[in-house]
Structures are given as structure tokens and as C-alpha cells.
Design a protein around this motif. Structure first.
Motif, PDB file in Angstrom:
ATOM      1  N   PRO A  40      11.375  -4.406  -3.058  1.00 58.09           N
ATOM      2  CA  PRO A  40      10.408  -3.305  -3.155  1.00 58.09           C
ATOM      3  C   PRO A  40       9.789  -3.135  -4.550  1.00 58.09           C
ATOM      4  N   ALA A  41      10.609  -3.169  -5.596  1.00 55.99           N
ATOM      5  CA  ALA A  41      10.069  -2.940  -6.945  1.00 55.99           C
ATOM      6  C   ALA A  41       9.062  -4.024  -7.315  1.00 55.99           C
ATOM      7  N   ALA A  42       9.349  -5.260  -6.904  1.00 59.13           N
ATOM      8  CA  ALA A  42       8.464  -6.377  -7.231  1.00 59.13           C
ATOM      9  C   ALA A  42       7.130  -6.232  -6.496  1.00 59.13           C
ATOM     10  N   ARG A  43       7.206  -5.821  -5.230  1.00 57.31           N
ATOM     11  CA  ARG A  43       5.966  -5.665  -4.461  1.00 57.31           C
ATOM     12  C   ARG A  43       5.119  -4.539  -5.036  1.00 57.31           C
ATOM     13  N   GLU A  44       5.775  -3.406  -5.371  1.00 62.02           N
ATOM     14  CA  GLU A  44       5.041  -2.253  -5.918  1.00 62.02           C
ATOM     15  C   GLU A  44       4.342  -2.632  -7.227  1.00 62.02           C
ATOM     16  N   ALA A  45       5.071  -3.324  -8.087  1.00 64.85           N
ATOM     17  CA  ALA A  45       4.516  -3.647  -9.406  1.00 64.85           C
ATOM     18  C   ALA A  45       3.335  -4.609  -9.278  1.00 64.85           C
ATOM     19  N   LEU A  46       3.486  -5.604  -8.406  1.00 61.13           N
ATOM     20  CA  LEU A  46       2.385  -6.552  -8.239  1.00 61.13           C
ATOM     21  C   LEU A  46       1.188  -5.858  -7.583  1.00 61.13           C
ATOM     22  N   ALA A  47       1.472  -4.949  -6.653  1.00 62.10           N
ATOM     23  CA  ALA A  47       0.384  -4.203  -6.002  1.00 62.10           C
ATOM     24  C   ALA A  47      -0.415  -3.447  -7.060  1.00 62.10           C
ATOM     25  N   ALA A  48       0.292  -2.806  -7.994  1.00 58.28           N
ATOM     26  CA  ALA A  48      -0.400  -2.040  -9.045  1.00 58.28           C
ATOM     27  C   ALA A  48      -1.265  -2.971  -9.895  1.00 58.28           C
ATOM     28  N   ALA A  49      -0.717  -4.143 -10.221  1.00 57.51           N
ATOM     29  CA  ALA A  49      -1.474  -5.085 -11.062  1.00 57.51           C
ATOM     30  C   ALA A  49      -2.733  -5.577 -10.340  1.00 57.51           C
ATOM     31  N   LEU A  50      -2.617  -5.822  -9.029  1.00 53.89           N
ATOM     32  CA  LEU A  50      -3.779  -6.333  -8.288  1.00 53.89           C
ATOM     33  C   LEU A  50      -4.804  -5.234  -8.011  1.00 53.89           C
ATOM     34  N   ARG A  51      -4.314  -4.005  -7.825  1.00 53.22           N
ATOM     35  CA  ARG A  51      -5.242  -2.893  -7.564  1.00 53.22           C
ATOM     36  C   ARG A  51      -6.083  -2.577  -8.794  1.00 53.22           C
ATOM     37  N   ALA A  52      -5.618  -3.038  -9.946  1.00 53.62           N
ATOM     38  CA  ALA A  52      -6.404  -2.816 -11.172  1.00 53.62           C
ATOM     39  C   ALA A  52      -7.650  -3.697 -11.179  1.00 53.62           C
ATOM     40  N   LYS A  53      -7.696  -4.696 -10.304  1.00 58.96           N
ATOM     41  CA  LYS A  53      -8.886  -5.560 -10.227  1.00 58.96           C
ATOM     42  C   LYS A  53      -9.947  -4.834  -9.394  1.00 58.96           C
ATOM     43  N   PRO A  54     -11.173  -4.731  -9.908  1.00 63.40           N
ATOM     44  CA  PRO A  54     -12.200  -3.978  -9.183  1.00 63.40           C
ATOM     45  C   PRO A  54     -12.416  -4.509  -7.760  1.00 63.40           C
ATOM     46  N   GLY A  55     -12.332  -3.612  -6.808  1.00 69.04           N
ATOM     47  CA  GLY A  55     -12.622  -3.963  -5.418  1.00 69.04           C
ATOM     48  C   GLY A  55     -11.452  -4.551  -4.643  1.00 69.04           C
ATOM     49  N   TRP A  56     -10.281  -4.716  -5.280  1.00 72.52           N
ATOM     50  CA  TRP A  56      -9.155  -5.340  -4.574  1.00 72.52           C
ATOM     51  C   TRP A  56      -8.318  -4.291  -3.850  1.00 72.52           C
ATOM     52  N   SER A  57      -8.050  -4.579  -2.590  1.00 72.57           N
ATOM     53  CA  SER A  57      -7.239  -3.658  -1.808  1.00 72.57           C
ATOM     54  C   SER A  57      -5.938  -4.355  -1.416  1.00 72.57           C
ATOM     55  N   VAL A  58      -4.831  -3.672  -1.576  1.00 70.71           N
ATOM     56  CA  VAL A  58      -3.515  -4.286  -1.390  1.00 70.71           C
ATOM     57  C   VAL A  58      -2.727  -3.521  -0.332  1.00 70.71           C
ATOM     58  N   VAL A  59      -2.085  -4.260   0.556  1.00 66.64           N
ATOM     59  CA  VAL A  59      -1.291  -3.649   1.618  1.00 66.64           C
ATOM     60  C   VAL A  59       0.152  -4.141   1.471  1.00 66.64           C
ATOM     61  N   LEU A  60       1.110  -3.222   1.601  1.00 64.47           N
ATOM     62  CA  LEU A  60       2.515  -3.616   1.598  1.00 64.47           C
ATOM     63  C   LEU A  60       3.034  -3.503   3.036  1.00 64.47           C
ATOM     64  N   PRO A  61       2.963  -4.591   3.791  1.00 60.44           N
ATOM     65  CA  PRO A  61       3.356  -4.506   5.199  1.00 60.44           C
ATOM     66  C   PRO A  61       4.853  -4.268   5.333  1.00 60.44           C
ATOM     67  N   ARG A  62       5.211  -3.563   6.395  1.00 62.15           N
ATOM     68  CA  ARG A  62       6.629  -3.415   6.709  1.00 62.15           C
ATOM     69  C   ARG A  62       7.011  -4.473   7.719  1.00 62.15           C
ATOM     70  N   GLU A  63       8.306  -4.693   7.814  1.00 61.78           N
ATOM     71  CA  GLU A  63       8.804  -5.706   8.742  1.00 61.78           C
ATOM     72  C   GLU A  63       8.255  -5.425  10.143  1.00 61.78           C
ATOM     73  N   GLY A  64       7.673  -6.454  10.726  1.00 63.65           N
ATOM     74  CA  GLY A  64       7.213  -6.326  12.106  1.00 63.65           C
ATOM     75  C   GLY A  64       5.841  -5.719  12.253  1.00 63.65           C
ATOM     76  N   ASP A  65       5.157  -5.418  11.143  1.00 62.95           N
ATOM     77  CA  ASP A  65       3.823  -4.864  11.250  1.00 62.95           C
ATOM     78  C   ASP A  65       2.854  -5.866  11.876  1.00 62.95           C
ATOM     79  N   ALA A  66       1.978  -5.369  12.748  1.00 61.52           N
ATOM     80  CA  ALA A  66       0.892  -6.207  13.240  1.00 61.52           C
ATOM     81  C   ALA A  66      -0.386  -5.721  12.574  1.00 61.52           C
ATOM     82  N   ILE A  67      -1.149  -6.645  12.084  1.00 63.36           N
ATOM     83  CA  ILE A  67      -2.350  -6.290  11.331  1.00 63.36           C
ATOM     84  C   ILE A  67      -3.548  -6.935  11.978  1.00 63.36           C
ATOM     85  N   GLU A  68      -4.545  -6.152  12.204  1.00 66.30           N
ATOM     86  CA  GLU A  68      -5.750  -6.718  12.810  1.00 66.30           C
ATOM     87  C   GLU A  68      -6.673  -7.229  11.707  1.00 66.30           C
TER      88      GLU A  68
END
Ligand code: ZN
Length: 454
Positions: A424-452
Motif C-alpha cells: 500500500p505505501a509504495a502504491r500511494e507514494a507512486l500515485a502521488a508522484a504520477l499525479r503531479a504530472k499534468p493531466g495524469w490520472s491514477v487508479v489504485l485497483p483493489r483485488e478483483g476489481d473490474a475496470i471498463e
């Protein structure tokens, strides 16, 4: 399109189903070890699996294939030629371990099932190997009209790729495990230039590898340990890490920075087989490796290196006095021959235990790294008096900066980045770093999530 992201926690499990709603066709990507949930996802989505795609050979990305072969899957399993070669070693080995586990469970009555059955056996592994369809890097394969994939080099271990899946005009990128630039032996990772959707690993998402050369650090650590005339134990994944460490140690010996006669034991039959494959994979070698190889012998081998396949020979190492280096699996001390070396040598203050790879939460490796004084190995209490050291820069995984750089070549922000394969800590930290890029959207899927995917 549906992307079913499975088993993102605990960090070492993988497995994705990518299915098309219209045709009900699907591919499985990186079905990792013991992810029975994956077949549940295939049933829930009501899709037909047309193919399996593997980014690299590590068992946490491939260990479920013999199991689905056991349950009747006969479709193609696509991967790169070096990965297919490594799997000839890894799957039979994994089958052997599962068979041993089942025998142990039956002997001790330690199982809910009677008799306990192996997760898969040697016959399943053999059957899975017949399904492999090696595909070269950069060769675009069309599985069905509007569904194609391409493997690209990612520098994590021999044969490792990221996968570009093109479907219904969308471009999905699965990173697999992203390697570092400038590692020994292998060519550097290539970058994805474009992605509509990106599934990205995040193992070291909250860490930066220290600056400086890991080879220097390794040299210093081993020289100091050898000066104590003790043993240096290096737990390493049998495929990838073990060969890198061996390469560095041999370089240091050639350059005179380590005693040329300091004996190095590679104590893992699988790692020994992988050395041959690493040496033989000429098309995958970087310039340093090619130059050395042009001069004659494989640079991973040499007069100071002893390959230990035999169990008796491995046990005989207990009687050897230092200085000496033992490289053995498993990398996180979750099993394998390293355990009997630890049992024997951890109580000895002259021993140095040198970690060179990631230690996941809950593993024996992590407990020792965090300073445990007493640990249990094979049911016995073992006191830790050895010196414990760590070289994280040797990791086969890119750190946070490396991952952000790797996606930096993507000019237009993807619709979304899905972070997987990280605590979890690694995903959160990387998400923050990527969200700092203009226009980048980051999703932290949970186990078993289906994404369209749109
Ligand atoms: Zn890996």
C-alpha cells in the motif's frame, strides 16, 4: 473491453484478464502463483480465454500456467524466447516443490485434504511447456481481428518484457516488472511511447535507490566481510539476481578489487541452469557483456566460481571455513537451500548476511532486516549474531524515479494508470508522484476489481 485486475495484494501475486465485451474473447496476462481467483474472474466475466501472455519467467507471474494446463487449458501461451527457455527450468522446479509440499503434508498430516495433492505436478508442468509459443521482441502478433500484442524489452531479467495489447483501437500497456538502466548483462529497458491505459508495477514506488555504484558497494561489503574470514551469505532470486551478483563479483575479481581466489558458491540448481541460459542469450546482452564475451569465457563464470547442484555438496558447504561467498535461493528466505546455510551460520558473528533484493512484508528476510534477534527456521529457534547488510541499488526493479522516468516517454497522458504489484505505501507514494504530472490520472485497483476501458 473489460480489464479485470486481480490479486494486487499481497504484492507478489499477479494476474489480469482482458476481455472484449462484444466478442467475449479474453487473454490472461501474467497468471501468478496460486491465484485460483483468476479462473473465478474468467467465469464471472463469461469470457473465453484465447491466449495467455507472460511478461517474464518469475514464478509470481507465471506459476499459475501449469495449474490451468492441469484444469484443461490447451490454448497458446505466448512469451519471448528467453522466457520460454527459463520456464523449461522454472516450471519443473516449481512442480517438484509442490510435490514435496504434498508429500510433507501427507507424512505429517498437515493438510485439510486427504491425501494432500500438489498444486500442480511434473506432468502438468510438462504439459504447460508444450503450450509455450515463443515470440520475438517487437514482433506484432494478431490474435483475432482487432486484437494484437507486442513484447518490448524491459530489462528486469533475461527475456523480460512489457506488453502492448492493441484492442478495438485502444492501446493497453502492461509493464510487468520494470528493470533499471545500466544493469549488467542485459540491454536497457525500452519505453512505451503511448498508452491509452497503463497497468504499472509499483514495487519500489516509495523508494529511491541510493546514488553510487552498486558494484562498488557490493565490493566493499564483500571485502569487509571476507576480511573477517567469515562467510558471506547472499540470498538471491535464482533467476536474475543471482546472475547479476555473480557478474559483479567476477568483475571485481578481474579488476583486482576482490581477491581473485575468494571462492564463490552458487548453491541453487535452478540458478546454475539459468547461468547457462544467460551466457547463451547473445541477442539480449549489453555492450559490456558482449565485449567481455568476445574475449572468450562467459563473464558470469570463472575459476573462483563453484556451481553447486547436488544436495550433498550443498550440505558439505557447512563444513567450509571462510572467507567464502555463498549465493543461494530463495531471495526472501521463504524456502530453498539458503535456509540451511542460515541455520548453520546466523549464530556466527563472523557471518555476513547480505541482502541484495526486495524483502516483502511478512517474510523471514524482512524480519531479519528489521533486526530480529531470534528467528525460527525449519521449526528451530536460531539466534542472529551475524552482521546484516543491505544493498538496495542492486534491485531488478526500478525505483520511484525510474518508474516515473519510464513512463516519461508517453507524450499524451493515458486515460488512466492502474498501479499494481506493490504494498500500500509504495502504491500511494507512486500515485502521488504520477499525479503531479499534468493531466495524469491514477487508479489504485483493489483485488478483483473490474475496470471498463473506454
Ligand atoms: Zn519479476
Amino acid at each position: 473491453m473489460i480489464l479485470e485486475v486481480r490479486a494486487v495484494a499481497p504484492f507478489y501475486k499477479n494476474g489480469f484478464v482482458v476481455g472484449c465485451e462484444r466478442t467475449r474473447e479474453a487473454v490472461l496476462i501474467d497468471p501468478g502463483d496460486e491465484v485460483d481467483e483468476l479462473l473465478g474472474a474468467v467465469r464471472d466475466l463469461d469470457v473465453d480465454v484465447q491466449a495467455v501472455l507472460l511478461t517474464h519467467a518469475h514464478i509470481d507471474h507465471t506459476g499459475y500456467v501449469p495449474r490451468i494446463a492441469k484444469s484443461g487449458y490447451r490454448g497458446p501461451v505466448y512469451t519471448t524466447p528467453p522466457t520460454a527457455a527459463l520456464l523449461q527450468v522454472l516450471w519443473p522446479d516449481a512442480a517438484h516443490l509442490h510435490e514435496e509440499d504434498a508429500r510433507y503434508a501427507n507424512r505429517t498430516g498437515y493438510s485439510r485434504h486427504r491425501p494432500a495433492l500438489p498444486f500442480f505436478d511434473s506432468e502438468d508442468a510438462r504439459r504447460a511447456l508444450t503450450l509455450l509459443r515463443p515470440v520475438s521482441f517487437h514482433e506484432r502478433v494478431e490474435l483475432a481481428p482487432g486484437l494484437a500484442f507486442t513484447f518490448r524489452r524491459v530489462g528486469h531479467i533475461l527475456g523480460a518484457s512489457f506488453i502492448v495489447v492493441e484492442t478495438d483501437g485502444k492501446r493497453l500497456v502492461f509493464s510487468g516488472d520494470v528493470g533499471q538502466h545500466g544493469v549488467p548483462i542485459l540491454k536497457d529497458p525500452e519505453s512505451p511511447e503511448a498508452a491509452d491505459h497503463l497497468v504499472l508495477e509499483s514495487t519500489y514506488g516509495d523508494r529511491l535507490h541510493p546514488d553510487g555504484s552498486p558494484r562498488e558497494e557490493l565490493g566493499r561489503a564483500v571485502a569487509e566481510a571476507a576480511a573477517k574470514r567469515g562467510a558471506v551469505l547472499i540470498p538471491a532470486f535464482a533467476v536474475g539476481r543471482a546472475q547479476d551478483v555473480l557478474y559483479h563479483l567476477r568483475s571485481l575479481q578481474r579488476e583486482g578489487r576482490l581477491a581473485p581466489d575468494l571462492p564463490i558458491y552458487l548453491d541453487s540448481p535452478m540458478a546454475v541452469s539459468a547461468v547457462d541460459l544467460y551466457c547463451g542469450a547473445l541477442s539480449e546482452h549489453d555492450i559490456e557483456m558482449t565485449t567481455l564475451q568476445d574475449k572468450g569465457l562467459c563473464p558470469i563464470d570463472g575459476p573462483s566460481v563453484h556451481f553447486v547442484r547436488d544436495r550433498v555438496e550443498s550440505q558439505a558447504l557447512n563444513g567450509r571455513k571462510g572467507p567464502l561467498v555463498i549465493i543461494s535461493a530463495s531471495g526472501m528466505l521463504s524456502g530453498g537451500r539458503i535456509l540451511h546455510h542460515l541455520k548453520h551460520r546466523l549464530p556466527d558473528p563472523e557471518t555476513t548476511l547480505l541482502f541484495v533484493g526486495y524483502q516483502a512484508d511478512g517474510t523471514l528476510g524482512r524480519r531479519i532486516l528489521e533486526g530480529a534477534h531470534d528467528v525460527r527456521i525449519h521449526g528451530q529457534s536460531v539466534t542472529v549474531r551475524a552482521e546484516i547488510r543491505e544493498i538496495s541499488a542492486l534491485s531488478a526493479h526500478a525505483d520511484q524515479r525510474g518508474l516515473v522516468d519510464w513512463v516519461g516517454a508517453i507524450a499524451t497522458p493515458p486515460r488512466a494508470v492502474y498501479l499494481v504489484h506493490g504494498e500500500p505505501a509504495a502504491r500511494e507514494a507512486l500515485a502521488a508522484a504520477l499525479r503531479a504530472k499534468p493531466g495524469w490520472s491514477v487508479v489504485l485497483p483493489r483485488e478483483g476489481d473490474a475496470i471498463e476501458l473506454k
